[in-house]
Design a protein around this motif. Structure first.
Motif, PDB file in Angstrom:
ATOM      1  N   THR A 145       0.834  -1.211   0.000  1.00 15.89           N
ATOM      2  CA  THR A 145       0.000   0.000   0.000  1.00 15.89           C
ATOM      3  C   THR A 145       0.861   1.251   0.000  1.00 15.89           C
ATOM      4  O   THR A 145       0.560   2.236  -0.693  1.00 15.89           O
ATOM      5  CB  THR A 145      -0.933  -0.014   1.214  1.00 15.89           C
ATOM      6  OG1 THR A 145      -1.629  -1.255   1.266  1.00 15.89           O
ATOM      7  CG2 THR A 145      -1.944   1.115   1.132  1.00 15.89           C
TER       8      THR A 145
ATOM      9  N   ARG B 240       2.158   1.883  -3.418  1.00 18.51           N
ATOM     10  CA  ARG B 240       1.110   2.423  -4.288  1.00 18.51           C
ATOM     11  C   ARG B 240       0.871   3.902  -3.999  1.00 18.51           C
ATOM     12  O   ARG B 240       0.682   4.709  -4.915  1.00 18.51           O
ATOM     13  CB  ARG B 240      -0.180   1.649  -4.072  1.00 18.51           C
ATOM     14  CG  ARG B 240      -0.137   0.233  -4.687  1.00 18.51           C
ATOM     15  CD  ARG B 240      -1.433  -0.500  -4.479  1.00 18.51           C
ATOM     16  NE  ARG B 240      -2.525   0.163  -5.202  1.00 18.51           N
ATOM     17  CZ  ARG B 240      -3.797  -0.170  -5.105  1.00 18.51           C
ATOM     18  NH1 ARG B 240      -4.145  -1.141  -4.272  1.00 18.51           N
ATOM     19  NH2 ARG B 240      -4.722   0.480  -5.796  1.00 18.51           N
TER      20      ARG B 240
ATOM     21  N   LEU C 226       1.227   6.934  -6.631  1.00 15.52           N
ATOM     22  CA  LEU C 226       0.164   7.898  -6.914  1.00 15.52           C
ATOM     23  C   LEU C 226       0.650   9.326  -6.705  1.00 15.52           C
ATOM     24  O   LEU C 226       0.281  10.240  -7.457  1.00 15.52           O
ATOM     25  CB  LEU C 226      -1.041   7.612  -6.017  1.00 15.52           C
ATOM     26  CG  LEU C 226      -1.879   6.379  -6.396  1.00 15.52           C
ATOM     27  CD1 LEU C 226      -2.896   6.090  -5.309  1.00 15.52           C
ATOM     28  CD2 LEU C 226      -2.582   6.581  -7.731  1.00 15.52           C
TER      29      LEU C 226
ATOM     30  N   GLU D  29      -8.464  14.344 -14.537  1.00 12.35           N
ATOM     31  CA  GLU D  29      -7.577  13.218 -14.240  1.00 12.35           C
ATOM     32  C   GLU D  29      -6.832  13.459 -12.918  1.00 12.35           C
ATOM     33  O   GLU D  29      -6.638  12.537 -12.117  1.00 12.35           O
ATOM     34  CB  GLU D  29      -6.571  13.035 -15.383  1.00 12.35           C
ATOM     35  CG  GLU D  29      -7.200  12.512 -16.672  1.00 12.35           C
ATOM     36  CD  GLU D  29      -6.167  12.406 -17.793  1.00 12.35           C
ATOM     37  OE1 GLU D  29      -4.996  12.827 -17.559  1.00 12.35           O
ATOM     38  OE2 GLU D  29      -6.513  11.905 -18.875  1.00 12.35           O
TER      39      GLU D  29
ATOM     40  N   ASP E 181      -9.151  12.757 -10.140  1.00 11.25           N
ATOM     41  CA  ASP E 181      -9.303  11.309  -9.960  1.00 11.25           C
ATOM     42  C   ASP E 181      -8.114  10.727  -9.185  1.00 11.25           C
ATOM     43  O   ASP E 181      -8.275   9.888  -8.282  1.00 11.25           O
ATOM     44  CB  ASP E 181      -9.434  10.626 -11.324  1.00 11.25           C
ATOM     45  CG  ASP E 181     -10.731  11.010 -12.038  1.00 11.25           C
ATOM     46  OD1 ASP E 181     -11.670  11.444 -11.326  1.00 11.25           O
ATOM     47  OD2 ASP E 181     -10.784  10.884 -13.274  1.00 11.25           O
ATOM     48  N   LEU E 182      -6.940  11.189  -9.581  1.00 13.22           N
ATOM     49  CA  LEU E 182      -5.756  10.714  -8.866  1.00 13.22           C
ATOM     50  C   LEU E 182      -5.803  11.128  -7.386  1.00 13.22           C
ATOM     51  O   LEU E 182      -5.422  10.364  -6.484  1.00 13.22           O
ATOM     52  CB  LEU E 182      -4.472  11.265  -9.507  1.00 13.22           C
ATOM     53  CG  LEU E 182      -4.069  10.651 -10.849  1.00 13.22           C
ATOM     54  CD1 LEU E 182      -2.915  11.439 -11.457  1.00 13.22           C
ATOM     55  CD2 LEU E 182      -3.665   9.191 -10.677  1.00 13.22           C
TER      56      LEU E 182
ATOM     57  N   SER F 250      -8.517  11.663  -5.586  1.00 17.08           N
ATOM     58  CA  SER F 250      -9.494  10.831  -4.880  1.00 17.08           C
ATOM     59  C   SER F 250      -8.932   9.435  -4.617  1.00 17.08           C
ATOM     60  O   SER F 250      -9.126   8.861  -3.535  1.00 17.08           O
ATOM     61  CB  SER F 250     -10.791  10.746  -5.685  1.00 17.08           C
ATOM     62  OG  SER F 250     -10.529  10.165  -6.971  1.00 17.08           O
ATOM     63  N   GLN F 251      -8.219   8.894  -5.631  1.00 20.09           N
ATOM     64  CA  GLN F 251      -7.605   7.575  -5.432  1.00 20.09           C
ATOM     65  C   GLN F 251      -6.587   7.619  -4.280  1.00 20.09           C
ATOM     66  O   GLN F 251      -6.513   6.709  -3.438  1.00 20.09           O
ATOM     67  CB  GLN F 251      -6.914   7.114  -6.714  1.00 20.09           C
ATOM     68  CG  GLN F 251      -7.873   6.705  -7.813  1.00 20.09           C
ATOM     69  CD  GLN F 251      -7.142   6.267  -9.067  1.00 20.09           C
ATOM     70  OE1 GLN F 251      -5.930   6.128  -9.056  1.00 20.09           O
ATOM     71  NE2 GLN F 251      -7.893   6.041 -10.142  1.00 20.09           N
ATOM     72  N   LEU F 252      -5.806   8.709  -4.254  1.00 26.62           N
ATOM     73  CA  LEU F 252      -4.807   8.833  -3.216  1.00 26.62           C
ATOM     74  C   LEU F 252      -5.453   8.932  -1.835  1.00 26.62           C
ATOM     75  O   LEU F 252      -5.007   8.301  -0.872  1.00 26.62           O
ATOM     76  CB  LEU F 252      -3.930  10.057  -3.480  1.00 26.62           C
ATOM     77  CG  LEU F 252      -2.773  10.292  -2.490  1.00 26.62           C
ATOM     78  CD1 LEU F 252      -1.807   9.127  -2.493  1.00 26.62           C
ATOM     79  CD2 LEU F 252      -2.036  11.589  -2.832  1.00 26.62           C
TER      80      LEU F 252
ATOM     81  N   ALA G 103      -8.356   7.745  -1.016  1.00 33.41           N
ATOM     82  CA  ALA G 103      -8.919   6.447  -0.665  1.00 33.41           C
ATOM     83  C   ALA G 103      -7.821   5.492  -0.186  1.00 33.41           C
ATOM     84  O   ALA G 103      -7.992   4.754   0.804  1.00 33.41           O
ATOM     85  CB  ALA G 103      -9.641   5.856  -1.868  1.00 33.41           C
ATOM     86  N   GLU G 104      -6.707   5.505  -0.916  1.00 34.29           N
ATOM     87  CA  GLU G 104      -5.589   4.646  -0.524  1.00 34.29           C
ATOM     88  C   GLU G 104      -5.079   5.021   0.869  1.00 34.29           C
ATOM     89  O   GLU G 104      -4.761   4.159   1.698  1.00 34.29           O
ATOM     90  CB  GLU G 104      -4.462   4.744  -1.546  1.00 34.29           C
ATOM     91  CG  GLU G 104      -4.765   4.090  -2.891  1.00 34.29           C
ATOM     92  CD  GLU G 104      -4.794   2.579  -2.787  1.00 34.29           C
ATOM     93  OE1 GLU G 104      -4.206   2.016  -1.829  1.00 34.29           O
ATOM     94  OE2 GLU G 104      -5.419   1.953  -3.660  1.00 34.29           O
TER      95      GLU G 104
END
Length: 504
Positions: A254, A257, A261, A293, A296-297, A299-301, A303-304
């Motif tokens: 994790t 990742r 990100l 984009e 989105d990155l 939000s992904q970050l 969440a991670e």
């Protein structure tokens, strides 16, 4: 400016000064300044510090003192030195002042076995100042100032070296940290290798707010690996390490990742800034797409990060449970160890008590045996004392019955044995024979008298063992008998003279 040595010589030119000229050398002369006390030794605080190269302990710390007396005459005193001070080949008594004159020979210490002369030998002399000055031995304070100057120079050179050395790696390191930590500096992208040189004020406010939130969340997440590693080291003794190992592996994945990100977000930020700079108003769709984009990155970050935070909390809980389990096991093991230690201590205590009881019994037996020996020795002493008293009483009986003269009832004084084997005092038998020439005991005619030295010696030895009164009585009796014998002898002589006169 001139040489200071020349100034000194010019200031005292034409003067004559006293000094101790070192024999055989045109150097290391000791100046005797008027009105000043001169101390010589190997210690600190003396006027001239002499340190022997051959035998360091030859010169004492404060070997001798030279000073002027009230008349201005120079004197020398041995200050309790170990190897002494010699004036004209005679050793001086310690703490006694001796006058010195021109031409006197002074020796400090003694010569070694393989040498005829001592190391420090001087001659008292009075010379011109120009002759003395080049040969003078430096005083101890001058030598200390010189050494102090050398030490300060060396210290300054070392400080300069340390200062120049300090500017190297530390400054480079500080510059590197500044470059890596200052905001708005160029950042390398992992993708295309481009560099974003724009400051943070050209970025989108959304992006800056995202970076700040990312920093704050990172502040909560970043301490995670250190805690996990520290707890992982403590967790190695756990009974079930497989679950913790899997959690750690997931945590590592994790984190990788999240780092990936972040790099992607940085690349997107750089790309958005470059596009904004190039196009300004042209392709707004492309900019919107890139911003989408980027969101989105983001939000992904987030969440991670949230997932990673949950995993960290779960991992901490499992580690805490395992720590509690380990603590319980350690407590149980500690209790078992304590029980074993207590049992061992009790066993040692019992064995020690048994040994003490055995030693106590042995000591009691030894004490009883010693008591018996003491009782036996007491009985023996009592027997010996009784025997001694018996012997003394028997001896007294013998003295009273066998060694007494029947005429005077005293112990024999100059015992004499007659031809009938009876003994009497010499004075008593002579007085008896004036009346009768026969033995007082057996009434036999007296034909001969023999002096008995054996009886005299025996009586004198026996009297020595008697009390003081008997001894004094014996001494007084002997004196009286001698006086009476002298009187009787003088009377006999007078009678003989009278008879011879009558015959004539």
């Amino acid at each position: 400016m001139g040489d200071p040595g020349s100034l000194v010589t010019e200031g005292r030119a034409g003067e004559r000064s006293w000094c101790l000229r070192r024999i055989g050398m045109n150097a290391e002369w000791l100046l005797l300044e008027d009105g000043n006390e001169v101390t010589v030794g190997r210690g600190f605080g003396v006027t001239y510090q002499l340190v022997s190269k051959i035998c360091p302990l030859m010169i004492s710390r404060n070997h001798c003192i030279l000073k002027q007396n009230a008349e201005g005459q120079w004197t020398i005193m041995d200050n309790k030195s170990l190897n002494g001070v010699w004036l004209n080949k005679k050793r001086l008594e310690p703490l006694k002042v001796y006058s010195i004159h021109k031409g006197d020979h002074i020796q400090l210490g003694v010569p070694l076995d393989n040498k005829e002369n001592a190391e420090y030998e001087y001659e008292v002399t009075e010379e011109d100042w120009e002759r003395i000055y080049p040969c003078l031995f430096p005083k101890s304070d001058q030598m200390m100032e010189k050494n102090k100057g050398l030490r300060t120079k060396r210290k300054f050179s070392l400080d300069e070296l340390e200062g120049s050395g300090a500017e190297g790696p530390s400054n480079l390191k500080s510059k590197i940290t500044k470059l890596s930590c200052e905001p708005g500096q160029p950042v390398k992208s992992h993708g295309k290798g481009k560099v974003a040189s724009q400051p943070s004020e050209y970025l989108d406010p959304k992006l800056t707010s995202f970076e700040q939130s990312g920093k704050t969340t990172g502040a909560h997440v970043n301490p995670g690996p250190a805690k996990v590693i520290e707890l992982h080291h403590k967790k190695k003794k756990a009974s079930n390490p497989s679950a913790s190992q899997s959690n750690l592996e997931l945590f590592k994945v994790t984190m990788s990742r999240i780092l990936m990100l972040r790099t992607q977000m940085q690349e997107k930020q750089v790309a958005v800034l470059n596009v904004k700079k190039q196009t300004k108003k042209g392709s707004s769709k492309k900019i919107v797409k890139m911003e989408q984009e980027l969101q989105d990155l983001q939000s992904q970050l987030c969440a991670e990060q949230a997932q990673q935070q949950a995993r960290v909390e779960q991992l901490e809980k499992t580690i805490q449970e395992e720590q509690q389990h380990l603590q319980g096991l350690e407590k149980e093991e500690g209790e078992e160890d304590l029980k074993q230690q207590l049992a061992q201590a009790l066993q040692e205590y019992r064995s020690l008590m048994e040994e003490l009881n055995r030693s106590k019994k042995n000591f009691e037996a030894i004490i009883q045996a010693k008591d018996k020996e003491l009782e036996q020795t007491k009985e023996e002493k009592e027997k010996v004392q009784a025997q001694k008293e018996e012997v003394l009483s028997h001896m007294n009986d013998v003295l009273e019955n066998e060694l007494q003269c029947i005429i005077c009832s005293e112990y024999f004084v100059e015992a004499v044995t007659l031809n009938c084997a009876h003994s009497f005092c010499s004075y008593c038998i002579n007085e008896w024979m004036k009346r009768k020439v026969e033995c007082p005991i057996c009434r036999k005619d007296i034909k001969s008298k023999t002096r008995s030295l054996v009886l005299d010696n025996c009586i004198s030895k026996m009297v020595d063992n008697l009390n003081s009164e008997a001894k004094e009585r014996r001494i007084v009796l002997i004196r009286e008998r001698k006086a009476l014998q002298q009187i009787s002898a003088s009377l006999n002589q007078a009678r003989n003279l009278m008879l011879t006169c009558k015959q004539l």
